[in-house]
Write an enzyme that holds these catalytic residues in place. Structure first.
Site, mmCIF file in Angstrom:
data_model
loop_
_atom_site.group_PDB
_atom_site.id
_atom_site.type_symbol
_atom_site.label_atom_id
_atom_site.label_comp_id
_atom_site.label_asym_id
_atom_site.label_seq_id
_atom_site.Cartn_x
_atom_site.Cartn_y
_atom_site.Cartn_z
ATOM 1 N N HIS A 186 115.158 85.979 30.405
ATOM 2 C CA HIS A 186 116.469 85.429 30.756
ATOM 3 C C HIS A 186 117.448 86.587 30.907
ATOM 4 C CE1 HIS A 186 115.867 81.077 30.196
ATOM 5 N NE2 HIS A 186 114.965 81.426 29.286
HETATM 6 ZN ZN LIG Z 1 113.329 80.263 28.688
#
Ligand SMILES: [Zn+2]
Ligand SMILES: [Zn+2]
Length: 146
Positions: A104
């Site tokens: 992320h």
């Molecule tokens: Zn994730």
């Protein structure tokens, strides 16, 4: 789940409607389908590695995760230089959403702001590990052969 049924493998290997922000022989990057921040990208290895638990200390995975992080950093640098914080990390099982390793890459602020809980190592779930912390765990020992 077999690799062929994996949604991220499909994005990485088969031309799809997902617009890739970056690709090379090791990784691809694209926008999170459900963004939690001003900019929210995912960088994934083309190889099907399920989760951080499948990564091993040593040169191979250390190099791979370093590369994923560098790709994420340069994308956010390019698209969100004005953001005051960039955050990079992984969800540890059982908190990961898809069983294909994905980094992320978040340019804050979080939208909506309570989403920070999901991407904080100090959050009540404790399921998020910052990329730098993971790299410390993967770093080859200085005595091992490279
Ligand atoms: Zn994730
Ligand atoms: Zn996969």
């Amino acid at each position: 789940m077999s690799a062929s049924a994996c949604i991220f493998c499909q994005i990485a290997r088969i031309p799809t409607t997902t617009r890739l922000l970056y690709q090379d022989e090791l990784v691809v990057a694209f926008q999170d389908i459900n963004p939690s921040a001003f900019r929210h990208y995912l960088v994934i290895p083309i190889e099907h590695i399920p989760t951080v638990k499948n990564l091993q200390r040593g040169q191979q995975h250390y190099t791979l995760v370093t590369h994923m992080l560098n790709v994420g950093k340069s994308l956010l640098q390019q698209d969100a230089a004005q953001s005051n914080e960039h955050r990079f990390g992984f969800h540890q099982p059982p908190f990961n959403s898809v069983d294909h390793l994905h980094l992320h890459c978040l340019a804050l602020p979080f939208i909506p702001c309570w989403k920070f809980i999901k991407y904080s190592s100090l959050g009540p779930l404790g399921g998020f590990i910052q990329a730098e912390t993971l790299l410390e765990k993967l770093k080859p020992s200085q005595f091992s052969q490279i």
